[in-house]
Design an enzyme around this catalytic site. Sequence first.
Site, mmCIF file in Angstrom:
data_model
loop_
_atom_site.group_PDB
_atom_site.id
_atom_site.type_symbol
_atom_site.label_atom_id
_atom_site.label_comp_id
_atom_site.label_asym_id
_atom_site.label_seq_id
_atom_site.Cartn_x
_atom_site.Cartn_y
_atom_site.Cartn_z
ATOM 1 N N HIS A 23 0.839 -1.208 0.000
ATOM 2 C CA HIS A 23 0.000 0.000 0.000
ATOM 3 C C HIS A 23 0.876 1.261 0.000
ATOM 4 O O HIS A 23 0.627 2.214 -0.741
ATOM 5 C CB HIS A 23 -0.909 0.037 1.233
ATOM 6 N N CYS A 132 -12.169 -9.187 -2.926
ATOM 7 C CA CYS A 132 -12.082 -8.204 -4.018
ATOM 8 C C CYS A 132 -13.253 -7.233 -3.965
ATOM 9 O O CYS A 132 -13.231 -6.213 -4.622
ATOM 10 C CB CYS A 132 -12.139 -8.861 -5.394
ATOM 11 N N CYS A 154 -11.474 -17.494 -6.142
ATOM 12 C CA CYS A 154 -11.063 -16.248 -6.789
ATOM 13 C C CYS A 154 -9.612 -16.389 -7.238
ATOM 14 O O CYS A 154 -8.764 -16.829 -6.456
ATOM 15 C CB CYS A 154 -11.201 -15.101 -5.787
ATOM 16 N N HIS A 157 -7.295 -14.110 -4.942
ATOM 17 C CA HIS A 157 -7.138 -14.422 -3.521
ATOM 18 C C HIS A 157 -7.014 -15.913 -3.222
ATOM 19 O O HIS A 157 -6.650 -16.290 -2.103
ATOM 20 C CB HIS A 157 -8.306 -13.826 -2.714
ATOM 21 N N LYS A 312 -1.891 -9.009 3.601
ATOM 22 C CA LYS A 312 -2.117 -9.245 5.024
ATOM 23 C C LYS A 312 -2.873 -10.545 5.224
ATOM 24 O O LYS A 312 -2.590 -11.308 6.136
ATOM 25 C CB LYS A 312 -2.907 -8.084 5.629
HETATM 26 N N1 MSP Z 1 -10.455 -0.069 -1.713
HETATM 27 C C1 MSP Z 1 -9.994 -0.541 -2.966
HETATM 28 C C2 MSP Z 1 -9.621 0.609 -3.875
HETATM 29 C C3 MSP Z 1 -10.705 1.583 -4.138
HETATM 30 S S1 MSP Z 1 -10.184 2.897 -5.134
HETATM 31 C C4 MSP Z 1 -11.582 3.703 -5.570
HETATM 32 C C5 MSP Z 1 -8.776 -1.429 -2.759
HETATM 33 N N2 MSP Z 1 -8.142 -1.281 -1.607
HETATM 34 S S2 MSP Z 1 -6.877 -2.137 -1.156
HETATM 35 O O1 MSP Z 1 -6.525 -1.619 0.139
HETATM 36 O O2 MSP Z 1 -7.159 -3.518 -1.234
HETATM 37 O O3 MSP Z 1 -5.755 -1.873 -2.183
HETATM 38 C C6 MSP Z 1 -5.339 -0.578 -2.440
HETATM 39 C C7 MSP Z 1 -4.164 -0.544 -3.376
HETATM 40 O O4 MSP Z 1 -3.045 -1.211 -2.794
HETATM 41 C C8 MSP Z 1 -4.427 -1.208 -4.710
HETATM 42 O O5 MSP Z 1 -3.943 -0.372 -5.757
HETATM 43 C C9 MSP Z 1 -3.604 -2.453 -4.650
HETATM 44 O O6 MSP Z 1 -3.130 -2.822 -5.904
HETATM 45 C C10 MSP Z 1 -2.450 -1.990 -3.777
HETATM 46 N N3 MSP Z 1 -1.770 -3.127 -3.217
HETATM 47 C C11 MSP Z 1 -2.238 -4.035 -2.314
HETATM 48 N N4 MSP Z 1 -1.304 -5.020 -2.173
HETATM 49 C C12 MSP Z 1 -0.241 -4.750 -2.977
HETATM 50 C C13 MSP Z 1 0.997 -5.330 -3.210
HETATM 51 N N5 MSP Z 1 1.364 -6.442 -2.632
HETATM 52 N N6 MSP Z 1 1.845 -4.701 -4.050
HETATM 53 C C14 MSP Z 1 1.547 -3.493 -4.631
HETATM 54 N N7 MSP Z 1 0.378 -2.925 -4.444
HETATM 55 C C15 MSP Z 1 -0.554 -3.561 -3.686
HETATM 56 O O7 MSP Z 1 -8.442 -2.194 -3.636
#
Ligand code: MSP
Length: 527
Positions: A23, A132, A154, A157, A312
């Site tokens: 993130h 998702c 999925c 996941h 996580k």
């Molecule tokens: N809540 C939605 C986004 C809504 S935007 C209108 C969501 N949230 S998330 O917390 O799951 O993910 C947020 C971002 O973090 C996404 O762009 C996701 O690709 C990124 N990442 C989550 N895990 C990741 C990695 N391991 N590596 C890089 N980015 C990652 O999706």
Amino acid sequence: MPGKTFYLTTPIYYVNDAPHIGHAYTTVAGDVLTRWHRQRGERVWFLTGTDEHGEKVLRSAEANGMAPQEWCDRLVESAWKPVLRTIDAANDDFIRTTEPRHTTRVRAFLQGLYDAGQIYEDLYEGPYCVHCEEFKLPGDLKDGEGEYAGQLVCAIHGRPVEQLSERNWFFPLSKYADRLLAHYEEHPEAVEPASARNEVLSFIRGGLTDLSISRSSFDWGIPVPWDPAQVVYVWFDALLNYATAVGLGDTEGPGVEQYATTFPADVHLVGKDILRFHAVIWPAMLMAAGQPLPRKVFAHGWLLVGGEKMSKSKLTGIAPATVVDHFGSDAFRYYFLRAIQFGSDGSFSWEDMSARYTAELANGFGNLASRVAAMVVRYFDGELPAATDPGPAEDVVRDSAARAVATADEKIGALDFSGGINAVWELVDVLNGYLTEQAPWQLAKNDVDRARLATVLWTAAEGLRVLAVLLNPVMPKACAALWDSLGAQPVLGDLAAQPVADASRWGQLPAGLTVTKGAVLFPRLED
Ligand code: MSP
């Protein structure tokens, strides 16, 4: 009215759990790009925030024995806002989807679509992945393994999906396929990199199905204005944050001008897993409402652990503070943007990060800065000397600085962060080579070489000035310390106000500046 503000967004993050470095990666990229644009002299708006509705967040609140709002408040304050300070992000706004400024505007937007006959009622039957928060198509599922063998799971996941059967409100996504294709034909830059664009085009060409935009089996969401027994589907709610945060639909107050000068986004940064939402559903929603479309959606890759997306839920998430506590926020920002090509997947390893920290930051950049400052202090009592006899060796440094500025600006402007940093590093290497060749510590031994010594140290300091300006968006703390040690502020002003375009204009550091040794930029680390 002033011209368009450069508007960049990160995804809004689910508050089902605390942030990990995947993130933070997105936010760092957004922070570097917006700092860069600020140093281009543009007006900039950098938005990030949290996505708080939906079943996934509701379930984690329940699992923790808390009411969902209370849970969100706690996670936002204890985890999501603090991580911005950990990674040194300078966002202009932070939106939470439970804020009234968001929920009222979402309701008004949806009511507008309903009144325009764009929403209809139907039965949704099919698979849904809560992780998702997505209605799945058959192609999005795969055979489960291990404890899920024999079930369809999925593909992202690896967990079972749920079969829904609900009467919901629908958005006619399918009817926007042709307009979306035409839009991407005309604006190839609107989805990048090329792999993302190809994915989006083939997805649209495969045919779009209408989208259920409400849920009725739980109530943690924004109530549908004309049907309070349903809540707005979390993605429909979440995507609108990019517009609600800057005043969507306002007819009076500051939102009117803000929306007019800010929307649409110049760049939506997203991970590749959420590309379709941003490059298919979101523009179709905007088309339906007669709003302008995003100028660019850029999909970056994943941080991998053992070849899989760090997450996580799979217990592979590393907290940003764990890395930052050891290496510092500057090194964190630098490492992820330089070591991984933006747009591709990359793996994090402590060993790789340590090796780059030592070679590139401590020995390469940090040592250069401290050697030059120490020599000005030692040989000229800390008073920057004038370059009285520049020659071909100095021309090489000046030309290298000009190249670094031009190439970095082009690459970073195109979101090629590692290409941009590599270009700046050529100047780091040229300056280190210059010092080795000119050996100012030898020149210092003879009074006859005093003019050469002065020239070499001024040239090196001027090179450092250029480095401070170019690296400030990536490593603001170290560059502020360098700016301080060069004594540049009283004459040139704040570092963050130094325009990129002007950075290579040679001769900006006047003789007579007070140079000090300053703090070590990248201290050597204990293992
Ligand atoms: N809540 C939605 C986004 C809504 S935007 C209108 C969501 N949230 S998330 O917390 O799951 O993910 C947020 C971002 O973090 C996404 O762009 C996701 O690709 C990124 N990442 C989550 N895990 C990741 C990695 N391991 N590596 C890089 N980015 C990652 O999706």
